[in-house]
Design a protein around this motif. Structure first.
Motif, PDB file in Angstrom:
ATOM      1  N   GLY A 116       0.812  -1.214   0.000  1.00 12.28           N
ATOM      2  CA  GLY A 116       0.000   0.000   0.000  1.00 12.28           C
ATOM      3  C   GLY A 116       0.841   1.257   0.000  1.00 12.28           C
ATOM      4  N   THR A 117       1.904   1.253   0.803  1.00 12.10           N
ATOM      5  CA  THR A 117       2.793   2.416   0.869  1.00 12.10           C
ATOM      6  C   THR A 117       3.513   2.627  -0.456  1.00 12.10           C
ATOM      7  N   ILE A 118       3.931   1.547  -1.099  1.00  9.74           N
ATOM      8  CA  ILE A 118       4.618   1.657  -2.389  1.00  9.74           C
ATOM      9  C   ILE A 118       3.685   2.251  -3.444  1.00  9.74           C
ATOM     10  N   ILE A 119       2.432   1.805  -3.475  1.00 12.04           N
ATOM     11  CA  ILE A 119       1.466   2.346  -4.440  1.00 12.04           C
ATOM     12  C   ILE A 119       1.240   3.832  -4.176  1.00 12.04           C
ATOM     13  N   ARG A 120       1.096   4.184  -2.912  1.00 14.65           N
ATOM     14  CA  ARG A 120       0.914   5.599  -2.538  1.00 14.65           C
ATOM     15  C   ARG A 120       2.119   6.434  -2.984  1.00 14.65           C
ATOM     16  N   THR A 121       3.318   5.895  -2.785  1.00  9.60           N
ATOM     17  CA  THR A 121       4.535   6.614  -3.148  1.00  9.60           C
ATOM     18  C   THR A 121       4.689   6.714  -4.665  1.00  9.60           C
ATOM     19  N   ALA A 122       4.330   5.652  -5.384  1.00  8.30           N
ATOM     20  CA  ALA A 122       4.381   5.694  -6.849  1.00  8.30           C
ATOM     21  C   ALA A 122       3.462   6.787  -7.387  1.00  8.30           C
ATOM     22  N   ASP A 123       2.292   6.895  -6.785  1.00  7.27           N
ATOM     23  CA  ASP A 123       1.338   7.948  -7.148  1.00  7.27           C
ATOM     24  C   ASP A 123       1.946   9.328  -6.873  1.00  7.27           C
ATOM     25  N   ALA A 124       2.522   9.496  -5.700  1.00 11.51           N
ATOM     26  CA  ALA A 124       3.104  10.784  -5.309  1.00 11.51           C
ATOM     27  C   ALA A 124       4.300  11.157  -6.180  1.00 11.51           C
ATOM     28  N   ALA A 125       5.102  10.157  -6.553  1.00  7.02           N
ATOM     29  CA  ALA A 125       6.320  10.409  -7.323  1.00  7.02           C
ATOM     30  C   ALA A 125       6.032  10.639  -8.807  1.00  7.02           C
ATOM     31  N   GLY A 126       4.802  10.390  -9.222  1.00  7.47           N
ATOM     32  CA  GLY A 126       4.448  10.609 -10.619  1.00  7.47           C
ATOM     33  C   GLY A 126       4.750   9.446 -11.533  1.00  7.47           C
ATOM     34  N   PHE A 127       4.873   8.224 -10.968  1.00  8.23           N
ATOM     35  CA  PHE A 127       5.017   7.044 -11.829  1.00  8.23           C
ATOM     36  C   PHE A 127       3.681   6.798 -12.535  1.00  8.23           C
ATOM     37  N   ASP A 128       3.750   6.114 -13.661  1.00  3.42           N
ATOM     38  CA  ASP A 128       2.564   5.984 -14.513  1.00  3.42           C
ATOM     39  C   ASP A 128       1.737   4.732 -14.254  1.00  3.42           C
ATOM     40  N   ALA A 129       2.352   3.687 -13.703  1.00  4.35           N
ATOM     41  CA  ALA A 129       1.612   2.452 -13.439  1.00  4.35           C
ATOM     42  C   ALA A 129       2.430   1.563 -12.518  1.00  4.35           C
ATOM     43  N   VAL A 130       1.722   0.656 -11.850  1.00  4.58           N
ATOM     44  CA  VAL A 130       2.355  -0.354 -10.994  1.00  4.58           C
ATOM     45  C   VAL A 130       1.896  -1.720 -11.483  1.00  4.58           C
ATOM     46  N   ILE A 131       2.864  -2.615 -11.700  1.00  2.18           N
ATOM     47  CA  ILE A 131       2.558  -3.978 -12.149  1.00  2.18           C
ATOM     48  C   ILE A 131       2.882  -4.941 -11.014  1.00  2.18           C
ATOM     49  N   LEU A 132       1.911  -5.754 -10.623  1.00  5.34           N
ATOM     50  CA  LEU A 132       2.094  -6.725  -9.541  1.00  5.34           C
ATOM     51  C   LEU A 132       2.356  -8.099 -10.131  1.00  5.34           C
ATOM     52  N   GLY A 133       3.502  -8.680  -9.798  1.00  3.31           N
ATOM     53  CA  GLY A 133       3.818 -10.022 -10.263  1.00  3.31           C
ATOM     54  C   GLY A 133       3.249 -11.084  -9.342  1.00  3.31           C
ATOM     55  N   GLU A 134       3.432 -12.347  -9.745  1.00  3.17           N
ATOM     56  CA  GLU A 134       2.951 -13.475  -8.935  1.00  3.17           C
ATOM     57  C   GLU A 134       3.575 -13.431  -7.546  1.00  3.17           C
ATOM     58  N   GLY A 135       2.805 -13.857  -6.559  1.00  2.00           N
ATOM     59  CA  GLY A 135       3.314 -13.914  -5.198  1.00  2.00           C
ATOM     60  C   GLY A 135       3.154 -12.623  -4.425  1.00  2.00           C
ATOM     61  N   THR A 136       2.665 -11.587  -5.098  1.00  2.00           N
ATOM     62  CA  THR A 136       2.433 -10.316  -4.411  1.00  2.00           C
ATOM     63  C   THR A 136       1.082 -10.365  -3.707  1.00  2.00           C
ATOM     64  N   VAL A 137       1.015  -9.759  -2.535  1.00  2.00           N
ATOM     65  CA  VAL A 137      -0.214  -9.749  -1.737  1.00  2.00           C
ATOM     66  C   VAL A 137      -1.373  -9.151  -2.549  1.00  2.00           C
ATOM     67  N   ASP A 138      -2.578  -9.601  -2.261  1.00  2.00           N
ATOM     68  CA  ASP A 138      -3.769  -9.162  -2.987  1.00  2.00           C
ATOM     69  C   ASP A 138      -3.949  -7.647  -2.892  1.00  2.00           C
ATOM     70  N   LEU A 139      -4.133  -7.021  -4.033  1.00  2.00           N
ATOM     71  CA  LEU A 139      -4.290  -5.572  -4.104  1.00  2.00           C
ATOM     72  C   LEU A 139      -5.448  -5.080  -3.244  1.00  2.00           C
ATOM     73  N   TYR A 140      -6.515  -5.878  -3.139  1.00  2.00           N
ATOM     74  CA  TYR A 140      -7.721  -5.422  -2.454  1.00  2.00           C
ATOM     75  C   TYR A 140      -7.806  -5.890  -0.999  1.00  2.00           C
ATOM     76  N   ASN A 141      -6.713  -6.417  -0.481  1.00  2.00           N
ATOM     77  CA  ASN A 141      -6.600  -6.684   0.954  1.00  2.00           C
ATOM     78  C   ASN A 141      -6.855  -5.371   1.697  1.00  2.00           C
ATOM     79  N   ASP A 142      -7.617  -5.409   2.779  1.00  2.00           N
ATOM     80  CA  ASP A 142      -8.017  -4.158   3.438  1.00  2.00           C
ATOM     81  C   ASP A 142      -6.832  -3.338   3.928  1.00  2.00           C
TER      82      ASP A 142
END
Length: 245
Positions: A116-142
């Motif tokens: 969650g923190t990485i996605i927030r930081t990617a948004d803040a830093a102006g990155f264009d997209a985040v790609i989640l590979g296999e084994g990454t925790v579920d995006l919609y985990n609370d």
């Protein structure tokens, strides 16, 4: 007013605590005024709002059902320590196409707070997209959703096969940077090209060897003190801001 936790609707809301049920229904739960407002402003589909008795519903001007519940029922569906008395069922958004020149690739990030923190930081830093590979925790985990602080609704996040995506990015002229400690160069000594895809790996094991082998640059953040390593979300922030700088 729903007063019983045994009500079928309440049972269905509680099922959304589980990844399998989120996938089956293509919906997930969010809590709190801020997250719901961010979802509405970003035009995600709100299927239903759940309101604890006594909580005032803001004038959001959205077309969805509102169900009022007792405090006891709301406690059953809430996953926060200090609930605000408002939650919503949100529909998954179709995976958006990846465009832009700065892409973050995540290999098996397992801690929800880190993701969650990485996605927030990617948004803040102006990155264009985040790609989640296999084994990454579920995006919609609370915990992931809460840690994004609403950025989950701002930046495209896709789940993909990283091997295939890296090949596509290379064909599209991207320089692939992978973060690792061995056989690596200090990040600030590298030339930043016009298109960069940054790979970050698992908290304990790091990036898989097959992805390191495809990287154009293996980068490290120098450690001047006695710490063995940096938290992956901190490393992500340093590298993304450097790349965008």
């Amino acid at each position: 007013m729903l007063t019983s936790a045994k009500n079928e609707k309440v049972k269905n809301w509680k099922k959304l605590h589980m990844r399998k049920e989120r996938i089956n229904s293509e919906t997930f739960l969010i809590e709190g005024f801020h997250l719901i407002e961010e979802a509405i402003q970003s035009k995600w589909e709100i299927k239903e709002i759940i309101l604890q008795e006594g909580t005032i519903l803001p004038d959001w001007n959205i077309n969805c059902s509102v169900t009022e519940v007792t405090e006891n029922v709301f406690q059953q569906i809430s996953q926060t320590k200090t609930p605000q008395g408002i939650a919503a069922v949100v529909r998954f958004r179709r995976q958006q196409e990846v465009t832009g020149d700065y892409i973050l690739l995540l290999d098996s990030i397992q801690d929800p707070g880190n993701l969650g923190t990485i996605i927030r930081t990617a948004d803040a830093a102006g990155f264009d997209a985040v790609i989640l590979g296999e084994g990454t925790v579920d995006l919609y985990n609370d915990k992931v959703v809460r840690a994004t602080q609403g950025s989950i609704f701002h930046i495209p996040v896709r789940q993909e096969n990283l091997t295939n995506r890296i090949q596509v990015l290379k064909q599209d002229g991207f320089s692939i940077w992978a973060s690792a400690l061995t056989n690596s160069k200090d990040y600030h000594k590298l030339t930043i090209t016009s298109k960069v895809a940054l790979i970050l790996g698992n908290e304990g094991a790091g990036i898989q060897a097959k992805f390191l082998e495809t990287a154009d640059e293996i980068v490290k953040i120098p450690i001047y003190g006695k710490a063995e390593s940096l938290n992956v979300s901190v490393a992500a922030g340093i590298l993304m801001y450097h790349i965008k700088g």
